[in-house]
Design a protein around this motif. Structure first.
Motif, PDB file in Angstrom:
ATOM      1  N   PHE A 109       0.742  -1.281  -0.046  1.00  0.00           N
ATOM      2  CA  PHE A 109      -0.005  -0.150   0.030  1.00  0.00           C
ATOM      3  C   PHE A 109       1.075   1.195  -0.038  1.00  0.00           C
ATOM      4  O   PHE A 109       2.039   1.229   0.560  1.00  0.00           O
ATOM      5  CB  PHE A 109      -0.878   0.173   1.223  1.00  0.00           C
ATOM      6  N   GLU A 110       0.065   2.450  -0.456  1.00  0.00           N
ATOM      7  CA  GLU A 110       0.995   3.465  -0.324  1.00  0.00           C
ATOM      8  C   GLU A 110       0.140   4.662   0.046  1.00  0.00           C
ATOM      9  O   GLU A 110      -1.158   4.727  -0.522  1.00  0.00           O
ATOM     10  CB  GLU A 110       1.631   3.694  -1.877  1.00  0.00           C
ATOM     11  N   GLN A 111       0.386   5.883   0.587  1.00  0.00           N
ATOM     12  CA  GLN A 111      -0.436   7.120   0.996  1.00  0.00           C
ATOM     13  C   GLN A 111      -0.482   7.816  -0.184  1.00  0.00           C
ATOM     14  O   GLN A 111       0.720   8.123  -1.079  1.00  0.00           O
ATOM     15  CB  GLN A 111       0.335   7.653   1.963  1.00  0.00           C
ATOM     16  N   LEU A 118      -3.879   0.573  -2.729  1.00  0.00           N
ATOM     17  CA  LEU A 118      -3.012  -0.578  -3.061  1.00  0.00           C
ATOM     18  C   LEU A 118      -2.336  -0.471  -4.417  1.00  0.00           C
ATOM     19  O   LEU A 118      -3.037  -0.342  -5.367  1.00  0.00           O
ATOM     20  CB  LEU A 118      -4.061  -1.938  -3.389  1.00  0.00           C
ATOM     21  N   ARG A 119      -0.857  -0.438  -4.380  1.00  0.00           N
ATOM     22  CA  ARG A 119      -0.230  -0.270  -5.357  1.00  0.00           C
ATOM     23  C   ARG A 119       0.534  -1.448  -5.864  1.00  0.00           C
ATOM     24  O   ARG A 119       0.983  -1.748  -7.136  1.00  0.00           O
ATOM     25  CB  ARG A 119       1.219   0.689  -4.777  1.00  0.00           C
ATOM     26  N   LYS A 120       0.938  -2.545  -4.989  1.00  0.00           N
ATOM     27  CA  LYS A 120       1.518  -3.758  -5.700  1.00  0.00           C
ATOM     28  C   LYS A 120       0.710  -5.033  -5.076  1.00  0.00           C
ATOM     29  O   LYS A 120       0.250  -5.122  -4.019  1.00  0.00           O
ATOM     30  CB  LYS A 120       2.819  -3.682  -5.316  1.00  0.00           C
ATOM     31  N   ILE A 121       0.822  -6.045  -5.918  1.00  0.00           N
ATOM     32  CA  ILE A 121       0.251  -7.200  -5.573  1.00  0.00           C
ATOM     33  C   ILE A 121       1.099  -8.404  -5.882  1.00  0.00           C
ATOM     34  O   ILE A 121       1.779  -8.625  -6.900  1.00  0.00           O
ATOM     35  CB  ILE A 121      -1.007  -7.834  -6.131  1.00  0.00           C
ATOM     36  N   HIS A 122       1.776  -9.255  -4.686  1.00  0.00           N
ATOM     37  CA  HIS A 122       2.962  -9.953  -4.986  1.00  0.00           C
ATOM     38  C   HIS A 122       2.349 -11.475  -4.671  1.00  0.00           C
ATOM     39  O   HIS A 122       3.034 -12.493  -4.509  1.00  0.00           O
ATOM     40  CB  HIS A 122       3.947  -9.869  -3.844  1.00  0.00           C
ATOM     41  N   ILE A 130      -8.076  -9.341  -7.922  1.00  0.00           N
ATOM     42  CA  ILE A 130      -8.116  -8.030  -8.155  1.00  0.00           C
ATOM     43  C   ILE A 130      -7.083  -7.206  -8.763  1.00  0.00           C
ATOM     44  O   ILE A 130      -5.897  -7.819  -8.898  1.00  0.00           O
ATOM     45  CB  ILE A 130      -8.162  -7.610  -6.501  1.00  0.00           C
ATOM     46  N   LEU A 131      -7.081  -6.153  -8.849  1.00  0.00           N
ATOM     47  CA  LEU A 131      -6.134  -5.142  -9.389  1.00  0.00           C
ATOM     48  C   LEU A 131      -5.666  -4.199  -8.671  1.00  0.00           C
ATOM     49  O   LEU A 131      -6.438  -3.612  -7.901  1.00  0.00           O
ATOM     50  CB  LEU A 131      -6.718  -4.407 -10.831  1.00  0.00           C
ATOM     51  N   PRO A 132      -4.156  -3.961  -8.945  1.00  0.00           N
ATOM     52  CA  PRO A 132      -3.801  -2.724  -7.888  1.00  0.00           C
ATOM     53  C   PRO A 132      -4.688  -1.361  -8.399  1.00  0.00           C
ATOM     54  O   PRO A 132      -5.497  -1.097  -9.330  1.00  0.00           O
ATOM     55  CB  PRO A 132      -2.586  -2.523  -8.598  1.00  0.00           C
ATOM     56  N   GLY A 133      -4.935  -0.400  -7.378  1.00  0.00           N
ATOM     57  CA  GLY A 133      -5.605   0.836  -7.436  1.00  0.00           C
ATOM     58  C   GLY A 133      -6.690   0.915  -6.587  1.00  0.00           C
ATOM     59  O   GLY A 133      -7.224   2.119  -6.364  1.00  0.00           O
ATOM     60  N   MET A 134      -7.044  -0.152  -5.829  1.00  0.00           N
ATOM     61  CA  MET A 134      -8.226   0.160  -4.929  1.00  0.00           C
ATOM     62  C   MET A 134      -7.550   0.712  -3.735  1.00  0.00           C
ATOM     63  O   MET A 134      -6.732   0.654  -3.206  1.00  0.00           O
ATOM     64  CB  MET A 134      -8.848  -1.527  -4.691  1.00  0.00           C
ATOM     65  N   GLN A 135      -8.633   1.435  -3.164  1.00  0.00           N
ATOM     66  CA  GLN A 135      -8.551   2.140  -1.914  1.00  0.00           C
ATOM     67  C   GLN A 135      -8.788   1.234  -0.545  1.00  0.00           C
ATOM     68  O   GLN A 135      -9.490   0.368  -0.512  1.00  0.00           O
ATOM     69  CB  GLN A 135      -9.392   3.211  -1.750  1.00  0.00           C
ATOM     70  N   LEU A 136      -7.766   1.666   0.340  1.00  0.00           N
ATOM     71  CA  LEU A 136      -7.939   0.815   1.596  1.00  0.00           C
ATOM     72  C   LEU A 136      -9.211   1.548   2.526  1.00  0.00           C
ATOM     73  O   LEU A 136      -9.149   2.653   2.767  1.00  0.00           O
ATOM     74  CB  LEU A 136      -6.740   0.818   2.439  1.00  0.00           C
ATOM     75  N   GLY A 137     -10.303   0.762   2.621  1.00  0.00           N
ATOM     76  CA  GLY A 137     -11.395   1.079   3.456  1.00  0.00           C
ATOM     77  C   GLY A 137     -11.459   0.844   5.084  1.00  0.00           C
ATOM     78  O   GLY A 137     -11.396   1.707   5.621  1.00  0.00           O
ATOM     79  N   SER A 138     -10.824  -0.137   5.283  1.00  0.00           N
ATOM     80  CA  SER A 138     -10.579  -0.636   6.784  1.00  0.00           C
ATOM     81  C   SER A 138      -9.748  -1.869   6.975  1.00  0.00           C
ATOM     82  O   SER A 138      -9.772  -2.729   5.884  1.00  0.00           O
ATOM     83  CB  SER A 138     -12.052  -0.691   7.422  1.00  0.00           C
ATOM     84  N   THR A 168     -10.434  -4.569   4.245  1.00  0.00           N
ATOM     85  CA  THR A 168     -11.643  -4.268   3.226  1.00  0.00           C
ATOM     86  C   THR A 168     -11.220  -3.278   2.332  1.00  0.00           C
ATOM     87  O   THR A 168     -10.865  -2.177   2.410  1.00  0.00           O
ATOM     88  CB  THR A 168     -13.073  -3.904   3.986  1.00  0.00           C
ATOM     89  N   LEU A 169     -11.250  -3.604   0.917  1.00  0.00           N
ATOM     90  CA  LEU A 169     -10.887  -2.637  -0.159  1.00  0.00           C
ATOM     91  C   LEU A 169     -12.124  -1.921  -0.650  1.00  0.00           C
ATOM     92  O   LEU A 169     -13.124  -2.580  -0.901  1.00  0.00           O
ATOM     93  CB  LEU A 169     -10.233  -3.246  -1.232  1.00  0.00           C
ATOM     94  N   TRP A 170     -11.971  -0.567  -1.017  1.00  0.00           N
ATOM     95  CA  TRP A 170     -12.940   0.246  -1.487  1.00  0.00           C
ATOM     96  C   TRP A 170     -12.540   0.761  -3.210  1.00  0.00           C
ATOM     97  O   TRP A 170     -11.515   0.837  -3.409  1.00  0.00           O
ATOM     98  CB  TRP A 170     -13.161   1.672  -0.558  1.00  0.00           C
ATOM     99  N   ASN A 171     -13.684   1.099  -3.797  1.00  0.00           N
ATOM    100  CA  ASN A 171     -13.602   1.588  -5.152  1.00  0.00           C
ATOM    101  C   ASN A 171     -12.744   3.082  -4.835  1.00  0.00           C
ATOM    102  O   ASN A 171     -12.931   3.573  -3.785  1.00  0.00           O
ATOM    103  CB  ASN A 171     -14.816   2.003  -5.717  1.00  0.00           C
TER     104      ASN A 171
END
Length: 379
Positions: A109-111, A118-122, A130-138, A168-171
């Protein structure tokens, strides 16, 4: 939508359940609702993708339909091998992923402003889901039962180490979540036999009891960085080999009980949500600290967790307010310091460009009788 945003994805013969995909019934364009893990479309379609239509085996293009109509078309053309979905990449409104202990490096993740993205998925399975780019919801930290939202990544990242958590990831188009902590009603924590110091700062509060106020700077917390998430929880009792220490009236008593029972295999710390007035009811203000401390203009004194401003020429800090801690340029928060420790920290970080003092109004501490075990012992 522009034509360049829509691609064509081949789908195998069969009905929708053969293909392993379900769609929202009434949406236009059609939202992908589920994709079966390991199915023929796993990694090709993802939850949230938008289906604008279908090209049938005879090259007939059908657009402007809903999910129910697409399902019927897949059934009526189930033997065809030459069908293609017209798909636009999109994010779902919300999606949950589980991260187990030791797996925190699966995602990066990145601020980004007031959002954490979410910037990277390893992890291969996660990449297909999922794709990178989703927002951290909680994030729900399941070891301590705490749900956090709206925190910065610098605040959350240390807590993920050796943690079981549900993310939990958000749009990313949604507004950033508001800062919120949801504590469990009750929490029973097993104490490892080797623990002789909880590494927590404890406040005694009238009519409430021993309330957790953060993690100690003097000894490591047995929960790691997750310990700070329990701020506001009340320690009700310590259970050792079925013996209940139910008269832990002071922080010193708790410290002694934990220390004296080191090595016992069966120890349980029993916590509940705190009642009464909480220090978190009064917001903390962040005041920028100038480089080299020039113009900070305050004097302060007092014991740990009770650092009071005694004089001030700083328009943003008033005499009588309490200095809760300091945030350095890396976003690390330092709390529960003695006055000399804060002075030393201000001096050692004076070359940093970005630092903040955390200041709280004076009335929060008036209800607190005892600050820490060290203060009680000194008394």
């Amino acid at each position: 939508m522009p034509a360049t945003a829509i691609g064509r994805i081949n789908i195998p013969a069969g009905w929708d359940y053969d293909v392993g995909v379900s769609f929202e019934k009434d949406s236009k364009p059609i939202k992908v609702q589920t994709v079966k893990k390991g199915g023929p479309m796993w990694g090709k379609l993802r939850v949230g993708y938008m289906v604008h239509g279908i090209i049938l085996g005879d090259n007939r293009k059908v657009e402007g339909i809903n999910g129910t109509q697409l399902k019927n078309l897949l059934e009526s053309t189930s033997k065809s091998k030459d069908r293609k979905l017209l798909v636009q990449v999109a994010f779902p409104d919300e999606l949950e992923i589980d991260i187990a202990k030791g797996e925190e490096n699966k995602v990066g993740f990145e601020q980004a402003g007031d959002k954490v993205l979410l910037r990277k998925i390893h992890d291969d399975d996660l990449r297909k889901r999922i794709l990178p780019g989703m927002q951290l919801g909680s994030i729900t930290f399941e070891d301590v039962g705490v749900e956090c939202s709206g925190y910065t990544w610098a605040e959350l990242a240390p807590c993920l180490k050796k943690a079981d958590c549900k993310i939990t990831l958000w749009n990313p188009t949604r507004p950033a979540p508001r800062k919120k902590t949801i504590l469990p009603q009750r929490l029973d924590l097993e104490l490892p036999p080797e623990v002789s110091d909880l590494g927590l700062t404890i406040l005694k509060q009238p009519k409430v009891g021993l309330k957790i106020n953060g993690i100690s700077l003097k000894s490591p917390c047995f929960l790691g960085a997750q310990g700070k998430l329990l701020k506001g929880m009340v320690i009700k009792t310590l259970l050792v080999d079925n013996y209940v220490f139910d008269e832990l009236n002071t922080a010193v008593g708790l410290v002694s009980a934990v220390k004296d029972t080191k090595g016992r295999a069966s120890r349980m710390l029993m916590l509940e949500q705190g009642g009464g007035r909480s220090v978190e009811d009064i917001p903390v203000q962040r005041v920028a600290v100038p480089r080299m401390n020039r113009g900070l203009g305050i004097e302060f004194g007092g014991a740990s967790n009770n650092l009071k401003v005694t004089s001030s020429t700083n328009p943003k800090i008033k005499v009588g307010q309490h200095v809760v801690g300091l945030v350095d340029s890396n976003g690390t928060e330092y709390e529960g310091m003695e006055d000399y420790e804060l002075r030393e920290l201000l001096d050692t970080t004076k070359m940093q460009k970005i630092r903040y003092l955390m200041v709280r109004q004076s009335d929060w501490h008036d209800e607190i009788v005892t600050a820490t075990a060290n203060d009680e012992a000194a008394a």
